[in-house]
Scaffold this active site. Structure first.
Site, PDB file in Angstrom:
ATOM      1  N   LYS A 121       0.879  -1.019  -0.110  1.00  0.00           N
ATOM      2  CA  LYS A 121      -0.166   0.224   0.002  1.00  0.00           C
ATOM      3  C   LYS A 121       0.794   1.154  -0.101  1.00  0.00           C
ATOM      4  O   LYS A 121       1.776   1.527   1.033  1.00  0.00           O
ATOM      5  CB  LYS A 121      -0.882  -0.037   1.294  1.00  0.00           C
ATOM      6  CG  LYS A 121      -1.957   1.046   1.149  1.00  0.00           C
ATOM      7  CD  LYS A 121      -2.697   1.129   2.538  1.00  0.00           C
ATOM      8  CE  LYS A 121      -3.742   2.286   2.588  1.00  0.00           C
ATOM      9  NZ  LYS A 121      -4.389   2.257   3.626  1.00  0.00           N
ATOM     10  N   LYS A 175      -1.985  -1.328  -3.750  1.00  0.00           N
ATOM     11  CA  LYS A 175      -3.171  -0.210  -3.629  1.00  0.00           C
ATOM     12  C   LYS A 175      -2.139   1.115  -3.797  1.00  0.00           C
ATOM     13  O   LYS A 175      -1.278   1.187  -2.870  1.00  0.00           O
ATOM     14  CB  LYS A 175      -3.909  -0.285  -2.329  1.00  0.00           C
ATOM     15  CG  LYS A 175      -4.836   0.890  -2.264  1.00  0.00           C
ATOM     16  CD  LYS A 175      -5.433   0.902  -0.848  1.00  0.00           C
ATOM     17  CE  LYS A 175      -6.365   2.031  -0.806  1.00  0.00           C
ATOM     18  NZ  LYS A 175      -7.244   2.238   0.454  1.00  0.00           N
TER      19      LYS A 175
END
Ligand SMILES: [Zn+2]
Length: 342
Positions: free
Chosen positions: A214, A267
């Site tokens: 992330k 992400k």
């Protein structure tokens, strides 16, 4: 054999031929639909920077989940906006927390829908960070005068103490009916801590989808309005990843797998398609990617100006994520794309 023997256009002549040789296909079965649950009843408040996305009270969330499921979307992921925030993220792990309430209601309404629970503390902390915050050690007077600390060294996000709260949250969500635990905080060691806690709580069959790679991204902007989770000071760069680092992303993913992740996630999605492709080449676990709020907002804004064809850009963006190697796509377009694919 080159031109004129080879002519790639031969297979592009008709939709039938193009369809026959198509390498990548989208299916609603890949989609996970993110939802934001808030207190109240009958609440359906549109997020200003994400047209078509709403803060929903539990009753409305149940309706929305039912609709997504009826369109063929197999899963949702829940985020919560608690009534109150504090320094211990009580709302994240309380038995009557907002996501816990929503999970129970949705399980009752749509038992076959997979409910994923985002596990993080930022939405529930008064300071908006993803872990416990401690003021950094004060410097000596001489050092402080010689080099006044920049804001980012005034505090510290405490890693190991935060793990306890993340584990507590995971158990609470699983007990409320959440099928998949999805930690998004980016503390070191959290997948192992959560796995261990779930196993000891008799929840050994609950899978973990880790937000493994992330990145600290500006594409999260609109989400912070949707989930009311803007940090009150500083930023998240001391725990989320530097967008420049592909090799480090592979290390993050590898560690989460060693700690017991069942599925892994990258992400954001579109600005990090190379990371998705590299993860797909290297790891055999089911791979997810999150098409984040900023990716959605950019498409919506341009479409509203008639600068792009909304439906085509939406489908092309999802196709690119699938082609890069993501089997599972978390997207605010889940319902709209499922409708088009029907
Ligand atoms: Zn967070």
């Amino acid at each position: 054999m080159a031109f004129p023997i080879t002519r790639l256009r031969r297979l592009r002549q008709s939709e039938q031929l193009r369809s026959m040789v198509r390498e990548t296909r989208l299916s609603p079965t890949s989609f996970v639909y993110p939802m934001f649950v808030c207190p109240g009843e009958g609440v359906r408040k549109e997020v200003r920077s994400m047209p078509g996305v709403f803060n929903l009270s539990v009753d409305e969330a149940a309706k929305e989940a039912k609709q997504a499921h009826s369109l063929g979307v197999p899963a949702i992921i829940l985020f919560g906006l608690p009534e109150k925030k504090d320094e211990l993220a009580t709302g994240a792990w309380a038995e009557d927390g907002i996501v816990q309430q929503a999970a129970r209601a949705i399980k009752h309404e749509v038992p076959k829908l997979i409910i994923m629970g985002d596990v993080c503390l930022c939405e529930y902390m008064s300071h908006g960070h993803c872990g416990i915050v401690r003021a950094a050690h004060p410097q000596s007077l001489g050092a402080a005068v010689a080099a006044p600390p920049p804001v980012t060294t005034d505090y510290e996000i405490v890693n190991d103490a935060s793990l306890e709260l993340l584990a507590r949250t995971s158990i609470s969500l699983a007990r409320a009916g959440v099928d998949v635990i999805a930690p998004s905080d980016m503390m070191d060691g959290r997948v192992g801590a959560i796995r261990n806690a779930l196993d000891h709580a008799g929840l050994a069959s609950t899978p973990i989808l880790s937000y493994a790679a992330k990145f600290a991204s500006a594409f999260y902007g609109p989400f912070r309005e949707a989930a009311d989770s803007t940090p009150q000071f500083g930023d998240r760069r001391s725990y989320q990843m530097d967008g420049a680092n592909l090799r480090e992303a592979m290390r993050e993913i590898e560690l989460d797998i060693e700690e017991g992740a069942d599925m892994i996630m990258v992400k954001p999605a579109m600005p990090y398609l190379d990371v998705i492709a590299a993860a797909h080449d290297r790891f055999d676990l089911p791979l997810a990617a999150y098409q984040v709020s900023g990716e959605y907002a950019i498409i919506e804004a341009a479409a509203r100006n008639n600068w792009i064809d909304r439906e085509r850009v939406m489908m092309e963006s999802l196709l690119s994520i699938r082609r890069a190697g993501a089997r599972i796509i978390l997207t605010y377009y889940a319902k709209d794309a499922a409708r088009l694919l029907a």
